[in-house]
Each structure stands twice: as C-alpha cells, then as structure tokens.
Motif scaffolding. Structure first.
Motif, PDB file in Angstrom:
ATOM      1  N   TYR A 272     -37.926 -68.679 -89.425  1.00  0.00           N
ATOM      2  CA  TYR A 272     -37.900 -67.266 -89.073  1.00  0.00           C
ATOM      3  C   TYR A 272     -36.449 -66.874 -88.884  1.00  0.00           C
ATOM      4  N   GLU A 273     -36.010 -65.866 -89.583  1.00  0.00           N
ATOM      5  CA  GLU A 273     -34.625 -65.449 -89.469  1.00  0.00           C
ATOM      6  C   GLU A 273     -34.525 -64.333 -88.453  1.00  0.00           C
ATOM      7  N   GLY A 274     -33.644 -64.524 -87.498  1.00  0.00           N
ATOM      8  CA  GLY A 274     -33.438 -63.496 -86.481  1.00  0.00           C
ATOM      9  C   GLY A 274     -33.639 -64.054 -85.098  1.00  0.00           C
ATOM     10  N   GLY A 275     -32.949 -63.484 -84.146  1.00  0.00           N
ATOM     11  CA  GLY A 275     -33.092 -63.918 -82.775  1.00  0.00           C
ATOM     12  C   GLY A 275     -32.320 -65.196 -82.501  1.00  0.00           C
ATOM     13  N   LYS A 276     -32.147 -65.473 -81.218  1.00  0.00           N
ATOM     14  CA  LYS A 276     -31.441 -66.676 -80.794  1.00  0.00           C
ATOM     15  C   LYS A 276     -32.385 -67.865 -80.850  1.00  0.00           C
ATOM     16  N   GLY A 277     -31.855 -69.034 -81.131  1.00  0.00           N
ATOM     17  CA  GLY A 277     -32.664 -70.230 -81.145  1.00  0.00           C
ATOM     18  C   GLY A 277     -33.236 -70.493 -82.522  1.00  0.00           C
ATOM     19  N   SER A 278     -34.176 -71.375 -82.572  1.00  0.00           N
ATOM     20  CA  SER A 278     -34.760 -71.776 -83.831  1.00  0.00           C
ATOM     21  C   SER A 278     -36.231 -71.393 -83.836  1.00  0.00           C
ATOM     22  N   ALA A 279     -36.773 -71.241 -85.012  1.00  0.00           N
ATOM     23  CA  ALA A 279     -38.188 -70.891 -85.099  1.00  0.00           C
ATOM     24  C   ALA A 279     -38.814 -71.590 -86.288  1.00  0.00           C
TER      25      ALA A 279
ATOM     26  N   THR B 261     -43.081 -70.603 -83.756  1.00  0.00           N
ATOM     27  CA  THR B 261     -42.559 -71.414 -82.659  1.00  0.00           C
ATOM     28  C   THR B 261     -41.053 -71.280 -82.658  1.00  0.00           C
ATOM     29  N   ARG B 262     -40.510 -70.820 -81.534  1.00  0.00           N
ATOM     30  CA  ARG B 262     -39.062 -70.697 -81.393  1.00  0.00           C
ATOM     31  C   ARG B 262     -38.573 -71.719 -80.395  1.00  0.00           C
ATOM     32  N   ILE B 263     -37.487 -72.386 -80.714  1.00  0.00           N
ATOM     33  CA  ILE B 263     -36.910 -73.406 -79.842  1.00  0.00           C
ATOM     34  C   ILE B 263     -35.529 -72.914 -79.409  1.00  0.00           C
TER      35      ILE B 263
ATOM     36  N   GLU C 259     -30.126 -79.694 -57.253  1.00  0.00           N
ATOM     37  CA  GLU C 259     -30.372 -80.755 -58.230  1.00  0.00           C
ATOM     38  C   GLU C 259     -29.389 -80.725 -59.382  1.00  0.00           C
ATOM     39  N   GLU C 260     -29.099 -81.891 -59.936  1.00  0.00           N
ATOM     40  CA  GLU C 260     -28.210 -82.006 -61.090  1.00  0.00           C
ATOM     41  C   GLU C 260     -28.906 -81.465 -62.339  1.00  0.00           C
ATOM     42  N   SER C 261     -28.162 -80.781 -63.171  1.00  0.00           N
ATOM     43  CA  SER C 261     -28.699 -80.237 -64.410  1.00  0.00           C
ATOM     44  C   SER C 261     -28.709 -81.316 -65.484  1.00  0.00           C
ATOM     45  N   VAL C 262     -29.831 -81.481 -66.153  1.00  0.00           N
ATOM     46  CA  VAL C 262     -29.915 -82.504 -67.202  1.00  0.00           C
ATOM     47  C   VAL C 262     -29.136 -82.103 -68.443  1.00  0.00           C
ATOM     48  N   SER C 263     -28.786 -80.827 -68.545  1.00  0.00           N
ATOM     49  CA  SER C 263     -28.027 -80.387 -69.713  1.00  0.00           C
ATOM     50  C   SER C 263     -26.524 -80.338 -69.438  1.00  0.00           C
ATOM     51  N   GLN C 264     -26.095 -80.845 -68.272  1.00  0.00           N
ATOM     52  CA  GLN C 264     -24.663 -80.886 -67.969  1.00  0.00           C
ATOM     53  C   GLN C 264     -23.973 -81.803 -68.966  1.00  0.00           C
ATOM     54  N   GLY C 265     -22.859 -81.349 -69.493  1.00  0.00           N
ATOM     55  CA  GLY C 265     -22.116 -82.145 -70.461  1.00  0.00           C
ATOM     56  C   GLY C 265     -22.653 -82.029 -71.874  1.00  0.00           C
ATOM     57  N   VAL C 266     -23.582 -81.111 -72.086  1.00  0.00           N
ATOM     58  CA  VAL C 266     -24.200 -80.933 -73.402  1.00  0.00           C
ATOM     59  C   VAL C 266     -23.977 -79.501 -73.873  1.00  0.00           C
ATOM     60  N   SER C 267     -23.511 -79.368 -75.095  1.00  0.00           N
ATOM     61  CA  SER C 267     -23.355 -78.064 -75.723  1.00  0.00           C
ATOM     62  C   SER C 267     -24.052 -78.128 -77.072  1.00  0.00           C
ATOM     63  N   VAL C 268     -24.870 -77.131 -77.376  1.00  0.00           N
ATOM     64  CA  VAL C 268     -25.609 -77.145 -78.641  1.00  0.00           C
ATOM     65  C   VAL C 268     -25.449 -75.828 -79.380  1.00  0.00           C
ATOM     66  N   GLU C 269     -25.571 -75.919 -80.673  1.00  0.00           N
ATOM     67  CA  GLU C 269     -25.689 -74.751 -81.532  1.00  0.00           C
ATOM     68  C   GLU C 269     -26.952 -74.957 -82.342  1.00  0.00           C
ATOM     69  N   VAL C 270     -27.898 -74.062 -82.168  1.00  0.00           N
ATOM     70  CA  VAL C 270     -29.170 -74.175 -82.862  1.00  0.00           C
ATOM     71  C   VAL C 270     -29.254 -73.070 -83.894  1.00  0.00           C
ATOM     72  N   GLY C 271     -29.491 -73.472 -85.139  1.00  0.00           N
ATOM     73  CA  GLY C 271     -29.671 -72.515 -86.216  1.00  0.00           C
ATOM     74  C   GLY C 271     -31.131 -72.393 -86.586  1.00  0.00           C
ATOM     75  N   GLU C 272     -31.377 -71.949 -87.796  1.00  0.00           N
ATOM     76  CA  GLU C 272     -32.757 -71.760 -88.243  1.00  0.00           C
ATOM     77  C   GLU C 272     -33.482 -73.084 -88.434  1.00  0.00           C
ATOM     78  N   ARG C 273     -32.784 -74.051 -88.983  1.00  0.00           N
ATOM     79  CA  ARG C 273     -33.409 -75.341 -89.281  1.00  0.00           C
ATOM     80  C   ARG C 273     -32.636 -76.525 -88.734  1.00  0.00           C
TER      81      ARG C 273
END
Length: 166
Positions: free
Chosen positions: A20-27, A35-37, A77-91
């Motif tokens: 799906y093209e459009g919006g933030k995240g993946s679909a 389903t968008r992630i 609480e500690e964040s489980v995504s600390q130290g993680v940076s992601v770029e999510v595209g369409e696929r």
C-alpha cells in the motif's frame, strides 16, 4: 498471483502480498484487508532481537544510557527500542543499532550474530525485507564497572527501612 505445486502435483494459487503506497510505516494489502507496520514496532522487534545475543551488554549511545540510568532512579522502565533507529518503507526496512559490548567479546562475531538475529526476527515477524543492519559499537563494558558500582552502593546507600505497615 503466485502458482505453487502441491504434493499431489496440482497447481495451487496463492495470493502474493501487495504493498500500500502512502502513510507512514509499511503495509501489506491482500484481498481481505490491509496490514500496516509502524516504525516503532520494527524498532522494538529489532531491539529485543539484538539484546538476545550473548555479548550485548546494553543498547544506546553514552547520552542515551545516562538518561536511562536517570529514568531507572525515578522508576521508569527501560525502552526496548533504545539504541535502535529504523526506516520502514513499503516493502523494506533499514535498521541502525547502537550497542555496548561486554569485554572479551569478539566484536566482528558479535556484529554478525546481532545482524543475523535482527534480520531473522524482523523478516519473520513483519514480512519486510531487511536491506541493511548498521551496527555502531559505542563502548565496551568492563567487569570492574559492576564491582565499582556495587561498592559505591554499599557506601552511599543505607539499608532499606523496615515497612511501617505489615
């Protein structure tokens, strides 16, 4: 549509996921719904997968770890995504990790194991192709640091008082 052969030799038609093209995240779009992630989901999965690897002491750069210790004092609480940076595209997804290794760990072997575990987890759970996992080792944790911290705790902190209400 994708054709696969069944055990009986007959061709079975399996719908191929479309994006799906459009919006933030993946679909992932199928005939039954979308389903968008979001980026945060991928970051959490990657963070947990990286922490599973033996030899990873902590995640995040120096400033992030200092902030985390302050949050720990306050009881957050500690964040489980600390130290993680992601770029999510369409696929696809690209992931950057900042981590601290334990002293004595071979860093190239650790990086390979972390990369493999993160790719497997994200691709299996999200259905996204992971194009790259960039790893930056910010620090090496020394065993003496734990002993020093425990010694400081023993000198600076008093024993917890007995509860007033039983």
């Amino acid at each position: 549509m994708s054709n696969q052969t069944t055990e009986a030799g007959q061709a079975a038609t399996v719908p191929r996921a479309r994006t799906y093209e459009g919006g933030k995240g993946s679909a992932l779009v199928t005939d039954r719904g979308t389903t968008r992630i979001e980026d945060g989901v991928v970051a959490k999965i990657a963070g947990l997968a990286a922490r599973e690897v033996s030899g990873v002491y902590a995640m995040g750069g120096g400033a992030a770890r200092a902030f985390r210790s302050m949050r720990g004092i306050v009881g957050v609480e500690e964040s489980v995504s600390q130290g993680v940076s992601v770029e999510v595209g369409e696929r696809q997804a690209a992931i950057d990790l900042d981590l601290v290794t334990e002293y004595g760990t071979a860093i190239p072997d650790l990086a390979a194991a972390v990369r493999k575990n993160v790719i497997n987890a994200v691709e299996r759970m999200c259905g996204l192709e992971v194009t790259e996992v960039n790893i930056r080792v910010d620090d090496v944790h020394l065993p003496e640091q734990d002993r020093e911290r425990e010694t400081e705790k023993g000198r600076g902190e008093q024993a917890e008082p007995e509860p007033r209400v039983q």
